[in-house]
Design a protein around this motif. Structure first.
Motif, PDB file in Angstrom:
ATOM      1  N   GLU A  58       0.854  -0.845   0.292  1.00 61.47           N
ATOM      2  CA  GLU A  58       0.015  -0.018  -0.046  1.00 61.47           C
ATOM      3  C   GLU A  58       1.506   1.286  -0.365  1.00 61.47           C
ATOM      4  N   ASP A  59       0.704   2.398  -0.876  1.00 65.11           N
ATOM      5  CA  ASP A  59       1.362   3.338  -0.916  1.00 65.11           C
ATOM      6  C   ASP A  59       0.359   4.620  -0.378  1.00 65.11           C
ATOM      7  N   ASP A  60      -0.076   4.352   0.309  1.00 62.93           N
ATOM      8  CA  ASP A  60      -0.971   5.753   0.986  1.00 62.93           C
ATOM      9  C   ASP A  60      -0.702   5.228   2.475  1.00 62.93           C
ATOM     10  N   PHE A 104       4.378  -2.901   2.378  1.00 65.31           N
ATOM     11  CA  PHE A 104       5.253  -2.074   1.071  1.00 65.31           C
ATOM     12  C   PHE A 104       4.974  -1.400   0.339  1.00 65.31           C
ATOM     13  N   GLU A 105       5.609  -0.243  -0.347  1.00 64.98           N
ATOM     14  CA  GLU A 105       4.768   0.610  -0.971  1.00 64.98           C
ATOM     15  C   GLU A 105       4.502   0.599  -2.679  1.00 64.98           C
ATOM     16  N   ASN A 106       5.770  -0.520  -3.067  1.00 62.70           N
ATOM     17  CA  ASN A 106       5.134  -0.759  -4.146  1.00 62.70           C
ATOM     18  C   ASN A 106       5.311  -1.975  -4.537  1.00 62.70           C
ATOM     19  N   GLY A 107       3.921  -3.302  -5.615  1.00 66.22           N
ATOM     20  CA  GLY A 107       4.685  -3.888  -5.716  1.00 66.22           C
ATOM     21  C   GLY A 107       6.456  -4.719  -5.904  1.00 66.22           C
ATOM     22  N   MET A 133      -0.168   1.370  -7.653  1.00 67.14           N
ATOM     23  CA  MET A 133       1.058   1.999  -7.085  1.00 67.14           C
ATOM     24  C   MET A 133       2.141   2.086  -8.225  1.00 67.14           C
ATOM     25  N   PRO A 134       2.915   2.997  -7.812  1.00 73.17           N
ATOM     26  CA  PRO A 134       3.893   3.129  -8.220  1.00 73.17           C
ATOM     27  C   PRO A 134       4.897   2.431  -8.689  1.00 73.17           C
ATOM     28  N   VAL A 135       5.179   2.567  -9.577  1.00 74.37           N
ATOM     29  CA  VAL A 135       6.787   1.301  -9.339  1.00 74.37           C
ATOM     30  C   VAL A 135       6.423   0.168 -10.296  1.00 74.37           C
ATOM     31  N   MET A 136       5.714  -0.563  -9.330  1.00 79.66           N
ATOM     32  CA  MET A 136       4.819  -2.678 -10.001  1.00 79.66           C
ATOM     33  C   MET A 136       3.780  -1.846  -9.173  1.00 79.66           C
ATOM     34  N   ASN A 137       2.560  -2.195 -10.111  1.00 77.71           N
ATOM     35  CA  ASN A 137       1.355  -1.785  -9.449  1.00 77.71           C
ATOM     36  C   ASN A 137       0.839  -3.625  -9.037  1.00 77.71           C
ATOM     37  N   PHE A 140      -7.013  -8.614  -3.155  1.00 77.34           N
ATOM     38  CA  PHE A 140      -6.545  -6.737  -3.433  1.00 77.34           C
ATOM     39  C   PHE A 140      -8.101  -6.562  -2.586  1.00 77.34           C
ATOM     40  N   LEU A 141      -7.501  -5.015  -2.229  1.00 79.86           N
ATOM     41  CA  LEU A 141      -7.655  -4.220  -1.070  1.00 79.86           C
ATOM     42  C   LEU A 141      -7.411  -2.672  -1.398  1.00 79.86           C
ATOM     43  N   SER A 142      -8.025  -2.204  -2.642  1.00 77.99           N
ATOM     44  CA  SER A 142      -8.264  -1.123  -3.207  1.00 77.99           C
ATOM     45  C   SER A 142      -9.150   0.234  -3.134  1.00 77.99           C
ATOM     46  N   THR A 143      -9.041   1.375  -3.425  1.00 75.70           N
ATOM     47  CA  THR A 143     -10.110   2.215  -3.207  1.00 75.70           C
ATOM     48  C   THR A 143     -10.835   2.121  -4.364  1.00 75.70           C
ATOM     49  N   SER A 144     -10.252   1.423  -5.768  1.00 79.06           N
ATOM     50  CA  SER A 144     -10.704   1.249  -6.815  1.00 79.06           C
ATOM     51  C   SER A 144     -12.038  -0.162  -7.070  1.00 79.06           C
ATOM     52  N   GLY A 145     -12.497  -0.420  -7.846  1.00 79.63           N
ATOM     53  CA  GLY A 145     -12.841  -1.190  -7.451  1.00 79.63           C
ATOM     54  C   GLY A 145     -13.586  -1.534  -8.827  1.00 79.63           C
ATOM     55  N   ASN A 146     -14.129  -1.516 -10.226  1.00 79.97           N
ATOM     56  CA  ASN A 146     -15.320  -1.358 -11.347  1.00 79.97           C
ATOM     57  C   ASN A 146     -15.067  -2.865 -11.857  1.00 79.97           C
ATOM     58  N   ALA A 147     -15.645  -2.621 -12.698  1.00 81.83           N
ATOM     59  CA  ALA A 147     -16.153  -4.153 -12.878  1.00 81.83           C
ATOM     60  C   ALA A 147     -14.596  -4.391 -14.314  1.00 81.83           C
ATOM     61  N   ALA A 148     -14.714  -3.824 -14.926  1.00 82.92           N
ATOM     62  CA  ALA A 148     -13.156  -4.084 -15.103  1.00 82.92           C
ATOM     63  C   ALA A 148     -12.127  -4.560 -15.177  1.00 82.92           C
ATOM     64  N   LEU A 149     -11.709  -3.263 -14.058  1.00 80.14           N
ATOM     65  CA  LEU A 149     -10.448  -3.431 -13.225  1.00 80.14           C
ATOM     66  C   LEU A 149     -10.687  -5.524 -12.372  1.00 80.14           C
ATOM     67  N   VAL A 150     -11.765  -5.797 -11.478  1.00 79.62           N
ATOM     68  CA  VAL A 150     -12.285  -6.941 -11.104  1.00 79.62           C
ATOM     69  C   VAL A 150     -12.142  -7.461 -11.833  1.00 79.62           C
ATOM     70  N   GLU A 151     -12.513  -7.944 -12.712  1.00 82.15           N
ATOM     71  CA  GLU A 151     -12.783  -8.958 -14.164  1.00 82.15           C
ATOM     72  C   GLU A 151     -11.182  -9.345 -14.441  1.00 82.15           C
ATOM     73  N   THR A 152     -10.073  -7.896 -14.788  1.00 84.75           N
ATOM     74  CA  THR A 152      -8.758  -8.276 -14.992  1.00 84.75           C
ATOM     75  C   THR A 152      -7.783  -8.650 -13.482  1.00 84.75           C
ATOM     76  N   ALA A 153      -8.462  -8.412 -12.597  1.00 84.92           N
ATOM     77  CA  ALA A 153      -7.760  -9.049 -10.774  1.00 84.92           C
ATOM     78  C   ALA A 153      -8.134 -10.908 -11.295  1.00 84.92           C
TER      79      ALA A 153
END
Length: 144
Positions: free
Chosen positions: A11-13, A36-39, A62-66, A89-102
């Protein structure tokens, strides 16, 4: 998976790191938490550590490696894949396309972060309790 192993938070925040740390302390979770602040930072740790982490909680953006790139790398690395660390995954983003990709990779969950402290606490409690109760391949390999 080791019930006593560390919880890995990628988590980078800093505010979100503080919130997670506060929730785990309030829940009296004895596991150490490693931030860790990035992947890429997390990947280096996972490749080098002898520890068997209990759980990975990973942000997406996240920067460097998401988070998606990290998960793809873990899936393609035999050593890390055999560690079979639960990856959520624990994220502020959660649209359908992102979830499907994950879910095209081998994740074990995707949660959109709750905004209030008590709601976030319930969310983390649910995740932790599930993995404490779940049988997992590494459950039989390590002393719990």
């Amino acid at each position: 998976m080791s019930l006593k192993g560390p919880i890995i938070s990628i988590e980078d925040d800093e505010d979100d790191q503080f919130l997670l740390k506060s929730v785990l302390e309030e829940m009296n979770i004895p596991n150490q938490i490693r931030f860790f602040e990035n992947g890429l930072e997390a990947l280096k740790y996972l490749e080098e550590t002898k520890e068997q982490p209990f759980l990975i909680l990973c942000d997406i953006n996240m920067p460097v490696m998401n988070g998606l790139e990290l998960r793809q790398y873990i899936d393609g690395n035999e050593y890390l894949r055999k560690k079979a660390i639960p990856f959520v995954f624990l994220s502020t983003s959660g649209n359908a396309a992102l979830v499907e990709t994950a879910y095209e990779s081998t994740i074990q969950g995707f949660y959109k972060k709750e905004s209030g402290f008590s709601e976030f606490r319930k969310q983390i409690e649910l995740i932790i309790e599930y993995w404490k109760a779940c049988l997992h391949p590494n459950h039989f390999k390590s002393s719990n």
